[in-house]
Design an enzyme around this catalytic site. Sequence first.
Site, PDB file in Angstrom:
ATOM      1  N   ASP A 205      37.419  53.785  67.230  1.00 62.96           N
ATOM      2  CA  ASP A 205      38.284  52.890  67.822  1.00 62.96           C
ATOM      3  C   ASP A 205      37.947  51.346  67.897  1.00 62.96           C
ATOM      4  O   ASP A 205      36.831  51.084  67.943  1.00 62.96           O
ATOM      5  CB  ASP A 205      38.190  53.731  69.432  1.00 62.96           C
ATOM      6  CG  ASP A 205      39.051  53.088  70.434  1.00 62.96           C
ATOM      7  OD1 ASP A 205      40.249  53.376  70.238  1.00 62.96           O
ATOM      8  OD2 ASP A 205      38.606  52.698  71.519  1.00 62.96           O
ATOM      9  N   GLU A 250      40.708  51.471  63.542  1.00 61.86           N
ATOM     10  CA  GLU A 250      41.781  50.935  63.946  1.00 61.86           C
ATOM     11  C   GLU A 250      41.467  49.601  63.966  1.00 61.86           C
ATOM     12  O   GLU A 250      40.694  48.944  64.525  1.00 61.86           O
ATOM     13  CB  GLU A 250      41.864  51.517  65.276  1.00 61.86           C
ATOM     14  CG  GLU A 250      42.817  50.846  66.160  1.00 61.86           C
ATOM     15  CD  GLU A 250      42.990  51.104  67.797  1.00 61.86           C
ATOM     16  OE1 GLU A 250      44.052  50.993  68.247  1.00 61.86           O
ATOM     17  OE2 GLU A 250      41.907  50.860  68.143  1.00 61.86           O
ATOM     18  N   HIS A 317      49.124  57.741  68.911  1.00 60.62           N
ATOM     19  CA  HIS A 317      49.068  58.248  70.439  1.00 60.62           C
ATOM     20  C   HIS A 317      49.415  57.075  71.445  1.00 60.62           C
ATOM     21  O   HIS A 317      49.625  57.197  72.664  1.00 60.62           O
ATOM     22  CB  HIS A 317      47.707  58.943  70.809  1.00 60.62           C
ATOM     23  CG  HIS A 317      46.916  57.997  70.440  1.00 60.62           C
ATOM     24  ND1 HIS A 317      46.387  57.352  69.252  1.00 60.62           N
ATOM     25  CD2 HIS A 317      45.882  57.108  71.448  1.00 60.62           C
ATOM     26  CE1 HIS A 317      45.295  56.699  69.189  1.00 60.62           C
ATOM     27  NE2 HIS A 317      45.008  56.431  70.597  1.00 60.62           N
TER      28      HIS A 317
HETATM   29  C1  GLC Z   1      42.536  52.184  71.374  1.00 63.07           C
HETATM   30  C2  GLC Z   1      43.033  53.397  71.486  1.00 63.07           C
HETATM   31  C3  GLC Z   1      43.889  53.582  72.747  1.00 63.07           C
HETATM   32  C4  GLC Z   1      42.816  53.067  73.922  1.00 63.07           C
HETATM   33  C5  GLC Z   1      42.021  51.957  73.608  1.00 63.07           C
HETATM   34  C6  GLC Z   1      40.911  51.691  74.418  1.00 63.07           C
HETATM   35  O1  GLC Z   1      43.484  51.091  71.204  1.00 63.07           O
HETATM   36  O2  GLC Z   1      43.850  53.702  70.436  1.00 63.07           O
HETATM   37  O3  GLC Z   1      44.318  54.562  73.192  1.00 63.07           O
HETATM   38  O4  GLC Z   1      43.385  53.006  75.307  1.00 63.07           O
HETATM   39  O5  GLC Z   1      41.419  51.724  72.240  1.00 63.07           O
HETATM   40  O6  GLC Z   1      39.818  52.494  74.261  1.00 63.07           O
END
Ligand code: GLC
Length: 558
Positions: A205, A250, A317
């Site tokens: 993440d 990500e 998501h």
């Molecule tokens: C990432 C996740 C998202 C989450 C954020 C904070 O972007 O994809 O869903 O809210 O991190 O953890």
Amino acid sequence: MKITDTGDLWWKNAVIYCLDVETYQDSDGDGTGDLTGLAQRIDHLAELGVTCLWLMPFYPTADRDDGYDVTDHYGVDPRLGTHGDLVELIRTARDRGIRVIADLVVNHTSDKHPWFKAARRSKDNPFRDYYVWRSEPPPDTSEEVVFPDQESSIWELDEQTGEYYLHRFYRHQPDLNVANPKVRDEIVKAIGFWLELGLSGFRVDAVPFFMETLGAAESEAEQFGDPHDHLRAIRSFISRRAGSAVLLGEVNLPYEEQLEYFGDGQGDELTMMFDFIGNQAMYLALARRDAGPLVDALRARPEIPPDAQWATFVRNHDELTLDKLSTEERDEVFAAFGAQDEHQLYGRGLRRRLPPMLDGDPRRMRLVYSLLFALPGTPTLFYGEEIGMGENLDVPGRLAVRTPMQWSADRHAGFSPAAPSRLPSPLTTGGFGPEHVNVADQRRDPDSLLTFVRTLVARYRESPELGWAPVEVLEQPHGSVLALWSEVDGEAVVTLHNLGPDAVVVPVDLTRAPGCERLADLLGEGQVEVDRDVVDVTLEGYGYRWLRVVTARSRRLP
Ligand code: GLC
């Protein structure tokens, strides 16, 4: 590439499927999906051809960000099951040839995490330095917040100790201080724990945020050194503990910057990264019915280390972020796929799933999924995409696309028998609701989207050049068409996608494939006779074809 390489570098042509245990299948009737329910549904995933299951956070949580606010990095949320249930799931999945990875959320914790509770007790608490503090009032950071509808600063005053803590996301998600070696030890220890239980890696993440040292004490930041060393250390730890485990990151940054996270040519950081740039370009291309933006993005993809891979996707998501497009381009996508305020989020994205964006047009839906599997990279599906689920705009924010999985037309889509008030989210209603869109109906229907996606998965898996090949865009005269030549070691597939509504004839130049006897349709019955160097291939409006180049030397099934 030998065919056996696909078992070795398994992530390079995997089929990843993301789901939230909470919304997948309830096995005990309490209204919440659980690990046992998911295990019961593993054969749906196996039949689909999924090879890697990505579980959204299943850890104990304050549940103010759908599990991305962890209160215990070693636990399993008791609503979802136990460690035992998780291990049973992992073993069952493994039996079906499916690896399991999970979200690794270590940029921040919940403010209810015992570390943060201790940290805010006093300035000299031993856990204070697990987080990032400043005593001076912060400057204006309203431009830097991730959720502009909820937050106006990335710093929050802690009343009790009079200092401000850093939170890149919501204020209830304090950022961990990665410059503190104790925090880094905690992170790898947790990683090691889950690997030991059988996970095959992690979806990491918010990678750029978790590596930053913003706000850390100067001496600490100096000692920490290059943040990429931290990522390298994690990768090397993982490789020692579980050689074939992956880190799927990500990292929504421009391609050139993403390259650094692959380890700048060394391939010693992230194994995979989502192709956010390609994803956004695809929506622009679809909106314009012109393949141009996608061609540009594919051509701009930098060369990555040989063992690394891009993860391609249609939806995830979160909101469909369009943040890397220009304002005008973003407005084009908004106008085409989500013109109303309720469709949009944070001024940069759409909180819709694909089928409603395309007004349920089955031709365009199939076109997009065919494209997903044809793009060089590893396709990642978000649960429900295989049956064409829609969103529920009455559910707030990003949660609109996280409604329960639609298994049948029965009560609550067969997800749970509990009272509606006990479900994690209301179901989708209307034309995309469970009466019209569900697994049970589509399972036995040869013409369903589910059957179609299964075919795509099967052909993708037996054509590893689709995932592995470097990008090669074929020249041809139609702006609406994306023509790709995917070749590795003499095995080649031509994929053609027509983003426009009119039928076209695409000339495909085969001079590069001497000895090509014919082009075999991988998705249908047909084939294209090859009697000249350039053959004409017909595409319907919104049509697509995957054509295997058959020569006397090919080893693949035509
Ligand atoms: C990432 C996740 C998202 C989450 C954020 C904070 O972007 O994809 O869903 O809210 O991190 O953890």
